[in-house]
Design a protein around this motif. Structure first.
Motif, PDB file in Angstrom:
ATOM      1  N   LEU A 116       0.824  -1.212   0.000  1.00 26.26           N
ATOM      2  CA  LEU A 116       0.000   0.000   0.000  1.00 26.26           C
ATOM      3  C   LEU A 116       0.856   1.259   0.000  1.00 26.26           C
ATOM      4  O   LEU A 116       1.716   1.450   0.851  1.00 26.26           O
ATOM      5  N   ARG A 117       0.584   2.156  -0.982  1.00 24.60           N
ATOM      6  CA  ARG A 117       1.317   3.416  -1.109  1.00 24.60           C
ATOM      7  C   ARG A 117       0.448   4.628  -0.808  1.00 24.60           C
ATOM      8  O   ARG A 117       0.962   5.683  -0.436  1.00 24.60           O
ATOM      9  N   ARG A 118      -0.883   4.486  -0.965  1.00 28.07           N
ATOM     10  CA  ARG A 118      -1.770   5.626  -0.776  1.00 28.07           C
ATOM     11  C   ARG A 118      -3.040   5.182  -0.067  1.00 28.07           C
ATOM     12  O   ARG A 118      -3.690   4.215  -0.491  1.00 28.07           O
ATOM     13  N   LEU A 119      -3.400   5.907   0.990  1.00 25.57           N
ATOM     14  CA  LEU A 119      -4.616   5.617   1.742  1.00 25.57           C
ATOM     15  C   LEU A 119      -5.418   6.902   1.863  1.00 25.57           C
ATOM     16  O   LEU A 119      -4.918   7.916   2.356  1.00 25.57           O
ATOM     17  N   VAL A 120      -6.669   6.870   1.380  1.00 25.37           N
ATOM     18  CA  VAL A 120      -7.543   8.045   1.405  1.00 25.37           C
ATOM     19  C   VAL A 120      -8.834   7.689   2.135  1.00 25.37           C
ATOM     20  O   VAL A 120      -9.497   6.703   1.788  1.00 25.37           O
ATOM     21  N   LEU A 121      -9.177   8.478   3.146  1.00 25.80           N
ATOM     22  CA  LEU A 121     -10.422   8.312   3.904  1.00 25.80           C
ATOM     23  C   LEU A 121     -11.232   9.590   3.735  1.00 25.80           C
ATOM     24  O   LEU A 121     -10.777  10.672   4.123  1.00 25.80           O
ATOM     25  N   PHE A 122     -12.439   9.467   3.168  1.00 20.08           N
ATOM     26  CA  PHE A 122     -13.248  10.655   2.890  1.00 20.08           C
ATOM     27  C   PHE A 122     -14.699  10.402   3.276  1.00 20.08           C
ATOM     28  O   PHE A 122     -15.304   9.412   2.858  1.00 20.08           O
ATOM     29  N   GLY A 123     -15.259  11.307   4.076  1.00 18.97           N
ATOM     30  CA  GLY A 123     -16.682  11.235   4.392  1.00 18.97           C
ATOM     31  C   GLY A 123     -17.052  10.014   5.203  1.00 18.97           C
ATOM     32  O   GLY A 123     -18.055   9.357   4.915  1.00 18.97           O
ATOM     33  N   CYS A 124     -16.254   9.715   6.241  1.00  9.92           N
ATOM     34  CA  CYS A 124     -16.549   8.596   7.153  1.00  9.92           C
ATOM     35  C   CYS A 124     -16.821   9.200   8.538  1.00  9.92           C
ATOM     36  O   CYS A 124     -15.929   9.231   9.401  1.00  9.92           O
ATOM     37  N   PRO A 125     -18.038   9.718   8.775  1.00 14.50           N
ATOM     38  CA  PRO A 125     -18.316  10.536   9.955  1.00 14.50           C
ATOM     39  C   PRO A 125     -18.250   9.795  11.284  1.00 14.50           C
ATOM     40  O   PRO A 125     -18.124  10.426  12.337  1.00 14.50           O
ATOM     41  N   ASN A 126     -18.322   8.451  11.278  1.00 11.32           N
ATOM     42  CA  ASN A 126     -18.285   7.683  12.525  1.00 11.32           C
ATOM     43  C   ASN A 126     -16.950   7.000  12.782  1.00 11.32           C
ATOM     44  O   ASN A 126     -16.810   6.280  13.775  1.00 11.32           O
ATOM     45  N   LEU A 127     -15.998   7.222  11.910  1.00  7.83           N
ATOM     46  CA  LEU A 127     -14.658   6.657  12.114  1.00  7.83           C
ATOM     47  C   LEU A 127     -13.996   7.379  13.286  1.00  7.83           C
ATOM     48  O   LEU A 127     -13.888   8.611  13.288  1.00  7.83           O
ATOM     49  N   VAL A 128     -13.538   6.618  14.308  1.00  9.77           N
ATOM     50  CA  VAL A 128     -13.066   7.268  15.537  1.00  9.77           C
ATOM     51  C   VAL A 128     -11.553   7.271  15.696  1.00  9.77           C
ATOM     52  O   VAL A 128     -11.016   8.071  16.465  1.00  9.77           O
ATOM     53  N   SER A 129     -10.834   6.391  14.985  1.00 10.36           N
ATOM     54  CA  SER A 129      -9.383   6.339  15.174  1.00 10.36           C
ATOM     55  C   SER A 129      -8.705   5.616  14.019  1.00 10.36           C
ATOM     56  O   SER A 129      -9.369   4.984  13.179  1.00 10.36           O
ATOM     57  N   LEU A 130      -7.394   5.715  13.994  1.00  6.48           N
ATOM     58  CA  LEU A 130      -6.573   4.957  13.046  1.00  6.48           C
ATOM     59  C   LEU A 130      -5.934   3.781  13.788  1.00  6.48           C
ATOM     60  O   LEU A 130      -5.532   3.919  14.948  1.00  6.48           O
ATOM     61  N   PRO A 131      -5.815   2.624  13.143  1.00 11.58           N
ATOM     62  CA  PRO A 131      -5.190   1.478  13.818  1.00 11.58           C
ATOM     63  C   PRO A 131      -3.668   1.640  13.922  1.00 11.58           C
ATOM     64  O   PRO A 131      -3.034   2.207  13.028  1.00 11.58           O
TER      65      PRO A 131
END
Length: 554
Positions: free
Chosen positions: A392-407
């Motif tokens: 994995l080279r690119r990670l994009v998170l968009f419009g995830c209003p209930n996401l609370v943390s990164l692992p």
């Protein structure tokens, strides 16, 4: 809209006939560039700054070429780029004395001259340039999507340095930028956008007419040599039985008829057995046919905006050659378990309505280089098994209003270069080093960007400090609670660009920022308190940033 008497309409056209029909007044005819300006433009494209004085003979030949271009800027620029850094007089003479100039009174003379630059492109660039005619005129091209399309059709050559396909495609686009067929617009997280001049698009159409076909109201039948199809309206073609079509683009059609779209997808599945790229943008389809599993050569599938599809067919797992899969906007409740068979996936965009992503798929997606999670309304966390995504080279998170943390498992993604998080209102980015090995991390992040995070007050120290030798760009935008830049920011010695936009509670810059000697660009917008402190005249923090070359504070 109200047609007020002060309103004015400006129409631009290459045709005087169109101008006379559209307007009741005499058209303004745009003149060619004056000769001296044309010569300056030509010189800028042929030489590096100041080098023209070293080659007076080349300048004399160049002046003759400019005259033959009839002072049309597009032609001057295109031929100038063709001769860039070529100091052998024979190269300039071959352009000046080319047979094309001898064709007088031919239709579309400019296109003929532009063809001269096409003929000088290497064969691999000619192929890649020609298939871009499948996109509509005036399209905004996205570099990553174009590269994946080239890759699906085998247009990228194997690199002797064993570079990734994405990097090979990036090199091709940079060459085309230098040689002028395309014009860069803006940078974005995954590359850059670019456009193509109408005349250049005409050239691409002309060069690709044997293999590419744009289907519109004037299309009646399809030639057996055609390999790539682009549907721009709802007309269907008479198709020979054993057509070896590799690409089908279905642009946003004027019709909302589900029947027309079903006919198109059935046409693709039943007749185009060797299909490699299929783009169905914003289609009203409610389901994909189960027979789609027969497209065993399919590598690039774009279903962006097909919001009426809620479930993938049971045969989907048979698309084992898929490298690119875009399902942004398809409200899937969950990905089917059989997705683990798509082991060639390199690029994945999805919209999931589940609270969790299953970890089992990740174990099989070891080739995945880009993961985009868009509008996943219920998603609360990413799986801890992210470490399985070793490529994995690119990670994009968009419009995830209930996401609370990164692992924390993100610390194992040693190839990750871009992390972009937007409109995730509840996310807390705090990830601090805990173990001894955390302090010795060697990560590869180059770009970190956050935007519209309502509650976040921290940056992920573990990931950013672990990338201290590679991280070049940080962007923090519209984060209302973000009030303090951490002291450890001074450890990011490779940082080139820092952007802080609409962070009203941020009051000051950390003391060690003057240690970032590689920082070349600082942009501060709509941060009232911080902006005042960073003013050149009397700002309390000015001494911390005075060493930076480009400072934009407003």
């Amino acid at each position: 809209m109200g047609g007020l008497s002060q309103s004015k309409i400006i129409v631009t056209t290459r045709s005087l006939k169109v101008a006379s029909i559209m307007s009741s007044i005499r058209p303004y005819e745009l003149n060619v560039l004056p000769h001296e300006d044309c010569l300056i433009l030509f010189t800028k494209w042929v030489f590096n700054d100041g080098d023209d004085r070293q080659y007076p003979n080349l300048m004399r030949i160049g002046e003759e070429i400019v005259k033959k271009c009839k002072w049309v800027p597009l032609v001057v620029r295109t031929l100038g780029s063709l001769l860039f850094m070529k100091t052998d007089e024979s190269d300039s003479i071959s352009v000046r004395d080319n047979e094309i100039w001898k064709l007088e009174h031919v239709e579309n003379e400019i296109l003929l001259v532009l063809k001269l630059s096409y003929n000088h492109l290497p064969s691999h660039l000619q192929r890649c340039f020609a298939v871009m005619s499948l996109y509509k005129k005036d399209s905004i091209y996205y570099s990553d999507k174009v590269i994946q399309f080239w890759m699906a059709n085998g247009l990228l050559e194997h690199s002797k340095q064993k570079k990734e396909w994405l990097d090979v495609g990036g090199r091709y686009l940079n060459e085309l930028l230098l040689k002028c067929p395309i014009q860069k617009e803006t940078d974005y997280a995954l590359g850059f956008t670019f456009k193509m001049h109408d005349l250049i698009h005409d050239l691409a159409l002309d060069m690709s007419q044997t293999e590419c076909k744009t289907v519109n109201s004037q299309s009646y039948v399809i030639d057996e040599n055609v390999r790539h199809l682009s549907f721009c309206d709802d007309k269907l073609l008479k198709v020979p039985q054993d057509l070896n079509v590799r690409t089908v683009f279905v642009h946003e059609l004027s019709t909302e008829s589900k029947t027309i779209h079903e006919s198109l997808i059935n046409l693709c599945v039943s007749k185009f057995k060797y299909l490699r790229a299929l783009h169905l943008l914003c289609s009203p389809l409610t389901a994909l046919p189960n027979s789609i599993g027969t497209l065993k050569h399919l590598r690039d599938l774009d279903l962006t905006g097909c919001r009426n599809i809620q479930k993938l067919p049971s045969s989907f797992y048979k698309l084992r050659s898929l490298q690119t899969l875009r399902m942004y906007g398809i409200p899937l409740m969950q990905l089917p378990v059989s997705m683990e068979s798509l082991i060639e996936l390199r690029y994945l965009e999805i919209t999931i309505k589940a609270k969790h992503l299953k970890e089992t798929w990740l174990r099989f997606w070891t080739s995945l280089q880009y993961l985009g999670l868009f509008e996943c309304d219920k998603l609360e966390c990413l799986p801890e098994g992210m470490q399985y995504l070793t490529s994995l080279r690119r990670l994009v998170l968009f419009g995830c209003p209930n996401l609370v943390s990164l692992p924390r498992s993100l610390k194992h993604l040693t190839k990750l270069e871009v992390l972009r998080i937007s409109c995730c209102e509840k996310i807390n980015l705090r990830i601090e080093p805990e173990e001894k090995e955390d302090k010795d991390l060697q990560l590869s992040l180059k770009t970190f960007s956050i935007r519209s995070l309502d509650v976040s007050t921290d940056l992920p120290q573990l990931l950013l400090e672990g990338s201290s030798s590679t991280l070049q760009q940080i962007q923090i935008e519209n984060c209302d609670k973000f009030a303090v830049l951490p002291a450890w920011l001074q450890n990011l010695t490779s940082l080139h660009k820092l952007e802080i936009i609409e962070c009203p509670k941020l009051l000051t810059l950390p003391g060690g920022i003057d240690h970032l000697t590689g920082l070349r660009q600082l942009r501060i917008r709509a941060c009232p308190n911080l902006g005042r402190r960073c003013q050149k005249d009397g700002g309390a923090d000015w001494h911390k940033i005075a060493h930076i070359q480009e400072i934009d504070v407003s």
